[in-house]
Write a protein that holds these residues in place. Structure first.
Motif: not given
Lengths: 275, 162
Positions: A84-89, B5, B8-11, B53-56
């Motif tokens: 559930e972590r936020v994927v970020g740069a 970034q 956005i919550d990927i799940s 995915w790195n947010g970009h």
């Protein structure tokens, strides 16, 4: 036109349809189409193929995703907190972004403080606007989610109302808040199902209802360290949405609905009694 | 407004992207069960320790690329021969939506994927090529072929209805 059936002509016309030709090529094809009926026929043929394919592919989206697949994925993403972590740069890049954003904000304030003030202002009946950008709260996230999902009539909920036991088990486990699904038929609201949201970084349950006109109402709640048991209700309004929130020891709740709703407070009272 | 970034919550996005991801997987596998398995694997990888995915850019592009890569790994990068030849694209099924879908995904390998990415989801040839690991001119050729086949299918169905 010579040999209009050759793949190269088809490929050229196909690229023309996709806007993937340069100006010279576009002009050449325009001239070709103007003088050659067979080229025009071929273009129409390709367009017909596009329309047929697009409508066929659109139909794929109306296929329900198999429940077993959705469940496996949801389980995979819900059970393990790391999922559930936020994927970020990368952190380094994020600092740069924040630095840039901060510099831009300062610039904005210096150049036109009043403009920045207006941009940063939020509509909240209980809090006077300030020139400082407020930290987002869980109510902001819940409101945004409501705006998005209430406009998805075909995909309003993740789990539909008939699976009420699954909803209770799933959301109790996910949020850590035990609850009962209120029967709001006396208020002419029909339970539609539920979603799991993330609000202020926490798993948040969203129970969705519809009235006879199709207006969407939501009850959202999440775990909270509050010990407030006063039950004091706070009303606020965000554009066309009304919110009434309150705390119970260990959890915080909000009811979201159209701001034009009559007796919205009574509805919130009825919900609070059951939850 | 927070940077993208961080919001956005990927799940959550994964669940909302499932129908589109599954549709793309169907174009790769041309089989419903295999597509579901592929989608599940993509989701497992996407929420695993190594971010895909790195947010970009678009999350779905990253997921599509991952799906295509996994599919290539499964098939050992051996391209599956087309199971339909020219003139055999129409089945004996009635003209139901399901039959149309079956006809579309039964096109020779790569045609449906290229068509979906460009003609339906409006990517450029270059972006579609990145996802499918194909040069833009190959994408162009596949699109032309796909359109011609789809047009033939449409004609066949119209004639059958008449």
């Amino acid at each position: 036109m010579q040999n209009t059936k050759s793949p190269s002509i088809e490929a050229r016309l196909s690229a023309y349809l996709d806007g993937e030709v340069d100006e010279n090529e576009r002009r050449e094809i325009d001239q070709l189409l103007a003088r050659d009926a067979e080229a025009r026929r071929l273009l129409e043929h390709l367009k017909q193929g596009s329309a047929f394919g697009a409508s066929g592919f659109e139909a794929f989206l109306h296929d329900p995703v198999p429940l077993s697949l959705a469940r496996r994925i949801r389980q995979g993403t819900d059970i393990n907190p790391k999922h559930e972590r936020v994927v970020g740069a990368p952190r380094k890049q994020r600092r740069k972004l924040w630095r840039g954003a901060l510099a831009a904000s300062c610039g904005m304030l210096l150049i036109g403080g009043s403009t920045g003030y207006l941009i940063g202002r939020t509509i909240d009946d209980n809090t006077p606007p300030t020139p400082v950008v407020k930290a987002r709260t869980w109510l902001d996230d819940v409101t945004d989610a409501h705006r998005v999902y209430s406009r998805q009539p075909r995909h309003l909920v993740e789990v539909t109302a008939e699976n009420d036991e699954e909803i209770r088990n799933w959301l109790t486990a996910s949020t850590g808040v035990s609850f009962a699904i209120p029967d709001l038929s006396a208020n002419k609201l029909t339970f539609q199902g539920a979603r799991l949201l993330v609000a202020a970084g926490k798993p948040t349950a969203q129970l969705l209802f519809k009235d006879e006109d199709g207006e969407v109402y939501a009850i959202c709640f999440q775990r909270s360290p509050t010990t407030d048991d006063s039950g004091r209700m706070i009303e606020s309004m965000r554009d066309d949405l009304a919110l009434i929130s309150w705390n119970e020891p260990g959890a915080t709740y909000v009811v979201v609905g159209p701001s034009a709703t009559a007796n919205f407070k009574d509805l919130a009272d009825a919900i609070a009694d059951v939850m | 407004m927070r940077p993208a970034q961080e919001t956005i919550d990927i799940s959550r996005d994964l669940v909302s992207l499932l129908p589109r991801l599954r549709r793309f997987a169907l174009t790769l596998t041309r089989d419903g069960l295999q597509a579901d398995d592929l989608v599940e694997t993509v989701c497992e990888r996407a929420t695993g320790r190594q971010p895909v995915w790195n947010g970009h850019g678009r999350l779905e592009d990253a997921l599509y690329t991952l799906a295509r890569t996994l599919r290539d790994e499964t098939t050992g990068r051996k391209r599956i021969p087309a199971n339909l030849q020219d003139g055999q694209s129409s089945s004996e099924n009635t003209a139901t939506a399901g039959a149309v879908q079956q006809m579309i995904i039964s096109m020779p390998e790569g045609l449906a994927s290229a068509f979906l990415l460009v003609a339906v989801e409006h990517r450029t040839y270059r972006d579609a090529g990145r996802i499918l690991d194909l040069a833009p001119d190959v994408i162009a050729t596949k699109l032309a072929t796909a359109r011609a086949r789809l047009a033939s299918m449409a004609s066949d169905m119209t004639q059958r209805r008449a």
